[in-house]
Design a protein around this motif. Structure first.
Motif, short mmCIF file in Angstrom:
data_model
loop_
_atom_site.label_atom_id
_atom_site.label_comp_id
_atom_site.label_asym_id
_atom_site.label_seq_id
_atom_site.Cartn_x
_atom_site.Cartn_y
_atom_site.Cartn_z
N SER A 101 -14.53 6.99 0.19
CA SER A 101 -14.47 8.47 0.23
C SER A 101 -15.98 9.01 -0.48
O SER A 101 -16.07 8.59 -1.63
CB SER A 101 -13.46 8.83 -0.76
OG SER A 101 -12.10 8.50 -0.34
N SER A 103 -10.82 3.35 1.58
CA SER A 103 -9.86 3.76 2.40
C SER A 103 -8.67 2.81 2.64
O SER A 103 -9.12 1.48 2.16
CB SER A 103 -10.14 4.10 3.69
OG SER A 103 -10.57 3.10 4.41
N GLU A 104 -7.37 3.04 2.87
CA GLU A 104 -6.38 1.88 3.02
C GLU A 104 -6.79 0.86 4.17
O GLU A 104 -6.65 -0.47 4.01
CB GLU A 104 -5.11 2.52 3.42
CG GLU A 104 -3.83 1.50 3.73
CD GLU A 104 -2.55 2.06 4.08
OE1 GLU A 104 -2.02 1.40 4.70
OE2 GLU A 104 -2.37 3.06 3.46
N GLN A 105 -7.56 1.29 5.43
CA GLN A 105 -8.13 0.51 6.21
C GLN A 105 -9.02 -0.46 5.61
O GLN A 105 -9.17 -1.76 5.83
CB GLN A 105 -8.71 1.10 7.49
CG GLN A 105 -9.22 0.34 8.40
CD GLN A 105 -10.17 1.05 9.50
OE1 GLN A 105 -10.56 2.18 9.04
NE2 GLN A 105 -10.40 0.58 10.54
N TYR A 126 -18.02 7.19 -3.55
CA TYR A 126 -17.69 5.82 -2.92
C TYR A 126 -16.57 5.19 -3.99
O TYR A 126 -16.48 3.91 -3.86
CB TYR A 126 -19.02 5.05 -2.71
CG TYR A 126 -19.99 5.54 -1.64
CD1 TYR A 126 -19.63 5.69 -0.32
CD2 TYR A 126 -21.01 6.47 -1.99
CE1 TYR A 126 -20.64 6.25 0.51
CE2 TYR A 126 -21.75 7.08 -1.19
CZ TYR A 126 -21.66 6.94 -0.05
OH TYR A 126 -22.29 7.57 1.14
N HIS A 129 -13.50 5.36 -3.89
CA HIS A 129 -12.42 5.21 -3.38
C HIS A 129 -12.27 4.30 -1.97
O HIS A 129 -12.82 4.89 -1.07
CB HIS A 129 -11.36 6.26 -3.37
CG HIS A 129 -10.11 6.05 -2.82
ND1 HIS A 129 -9.44 6.94 -1.84
CD2 HIS A 129 -9.05 5.37 -3.30
CE1 HIS A 129 -8.25 6.49 -1.58
NE2 HIS A 129 -7.96 5.55 -2.35
N SER A 134 -9.43 -1.35 2.44
CA SER A 134 -8.88 -2.25 1.60
C SER A 134 -8.21 -3.51 2.14
O SER A 134 -8.11 -4.66 1.74
CB SER A 134 -7.93 -1.52 0.69
OG SER A 134 -7.20 -2.38 -0.38
N LYS A 141 -17.79 4.37 6.22
CA LYS A 141 -16.86 5.03 6.45
C LYS A 141 -15.40 4.66 5.85
O LYS A 141 -14.44 5.40 5.88
CB LYS A 141 -16.63 4.98 8.20
CG LYS A 141 -15.96 3.53 8.68
CD LYS A 141 -16.17 3.77 9.81
CE LYS A 141 -15.61 2.30 10.53
NZ LYS A 141 -15.15 2.35 12.00
N HIS A 142 -15.59 3.39 5.17
CA HIS A 142 -14.35 3.05 4.43
C HIS A 142 -14.31 3.59 3.06
O HIS A 142 -13.16 2.98 2.50
CB HIS A 142 -14.24 1.34 4.61
CG HIS A 142 -14.05 0.97 5.97
ND1 HIS A 142 -15.25 0.28 6.64
CD2 HIS A 142 -13.25 0.95 6.92
CE1 HIS A 142 -14.79 -0.08 7.82
NE2 HIS A 142 -13.66 0.15 7.83
N TYR A 166 0.89 -1.23 0.09
CA TYR A 166 0.25 -0.05 -0.08
C TYR A 166 0.84 1.28 -0.14
O TYR A 166 0.38 2.35 -0.62
CB TYR A 166 -0.84 -0.08 1.19
CG TYR A 166 -1.73 -1.23 1.54
CD1 TYR A 166 -3.02 -1.00 1.07
CD2 TYR A 166 -1.30 -2.36 2.00
CE1 TYR A 166 -3.99 -2.28 1.17
CE2 TYR A 166 -2.31 -3.46 2.34
CZ TYR A 166 -3.61 -3.34 1.65
OH TYR A 166 -4.31 -4.36 1.77
#
Length: 330
Positions: free
Chosen positions: A263, A272-274, A268, A270, A276, A260-261, A8
């Motif tokens: 953008s 988030s890294e969390q 929606y 993208h 993913s 919340k995961h 990542y």
């Protein structure tokens, strides 16, 4: 057992003697034994060089690239190690012969449809009323044998998926605005999840094809094209209901993945890294999950089920045993 390597962070992956070294933007370094890796997934802005590419090719390690939106972009594939001119000829024969091609294409559609039906049956038995959709899909599966060309077959396949997706709001416990499949680009978090996880299945299938002598560019349901491994698309249709769809239902119904995961400002698009990382960890678990195979009489992983499908295709192409595509029996 070898594992997938997911990167990542932005940085550089390089060869260090006979192993790999990742150097992050901040200068931190991590060495990774090459013999522990099955494939590499890049999700950041990373640098590689020809020395690394040669090393990865020598070790038969595929590399898959995803863009900022976590959309699959391309794969770096080692030179084919397992090649067979005889099998290639057989693959082409089964593509150019209309009857042979549609016989295989029907198997992909029937298998995918039956696995979709089993997903609906599973949730119907757990209080989700999807019985009408199950009946409609049963009707459409009976229509498959009446198709005499690929266009008709793709139409039936599309209708099966349309009915299936119409039931996802019943299956998914979270409130979503998902009503229909939108791909380019996805327009909500469920469509983004489908696109993202389907692309993971596609790359997994590609990796398993390369462990056999099959050529991944010659396909039967999907039209072969330039710069795509269309046989991966064919075989992925079989396993998406088992691996991708069931994973999505689980992630959402267990509230592991929420709005919340994503953008919101990007519709929606993208993760988030969390988010993913959660998905990839659960995806790996699912690939390693095992079942007792009713034909070979031993435990096999979901990943190995894909390889077995490739071997079954090879037997069909050599006319040793008629291809009977995978359908969940549990």
């Amino acid at each position: 057992m070898k594992n997938s390597l997911y990167i990542y962070q932005n940085g550089e992956l390089s060869r260090k003697d006979n192993t790999l070294r990742f150097t992050g933007e901040e200068g931190g370094k991590k060495d990774i034994p090459v013999n522990s890796i099955s494939e590499i997934y890049f999700f950041g802005e990373d640098t590689v060089n020809t020395k690394l590419i040669t090393f990865l090719a020598q070790n038969n390690i595929m590399v898959h690239f995803f863009n900022y939106y976590d959309f699959y972009v391309s794969s770096l594939v080692p030179r084919e190690m397992k090649v067979s001119g005889k099998l290639l000829v057989k693959q082409v024969e089964h593509y150019t012969d209309k009857e042979k091609r549609i016989e295989l294409a029907k198997e992909f559609v029937k298998s995918a449809g039956n696995n979709i039906y089993r997903n609906l049956r599973y949730y119907n038995g757990r209080g989700k009323d999807v019985k009408d959709a199950m009946n409609e899909i049963t009707y459409l599966l009976n229509e498959v044998e009446k198709c005499d060309n690929i266009q008709q077959l793709m139409g039936v396949e599309g209708n099966i998926h349309k009915i299936y997706y119409s039931q996802w709001n019943v299956i998914i416990d979270q409130e979503t605005d998902f009503t229909t499949r939108v791909k380019r680009p996805p327009d909500n978090m469920v469509n983004t999840l489908i696109s993202y996880i389907n692309s993971l299945v596609y790359t997994t299938v590609l990796g398993e094809i390369y462990k056999t002598q099959l050529n991944p560019t010659i396909s039967y349901l999907h039209e072969p094209g330039v710069s795509r491994f269309s046989l991966s698309l064919d075989i992925a249709e079989i396993f998406k209901p088992l691996i991708a769809d069931r994973l999505i239902f689980s992630l959402l119904n267990k509230n592991q993945i929420k709005e919340k995961h994503f953008s919101k400002g990007l519709d929606y698009l993208h993760l988030s890294e969390q988010g993913s990382k959660i998905i990839l960890a659960e995806y790996d678990k699912r690939l390693k999950q095992t079942i007792m195979h009713k034909e070979i009489g031993r435990e096999v992983s979901y990943r190995y089920l894909i390889r077995l499908e490739c071997y079954k295709m090879i037997k069909h192409l050599y006319e040793e045993k008629k291809y009977d595509a995978f359908v969940m029996w549990w």
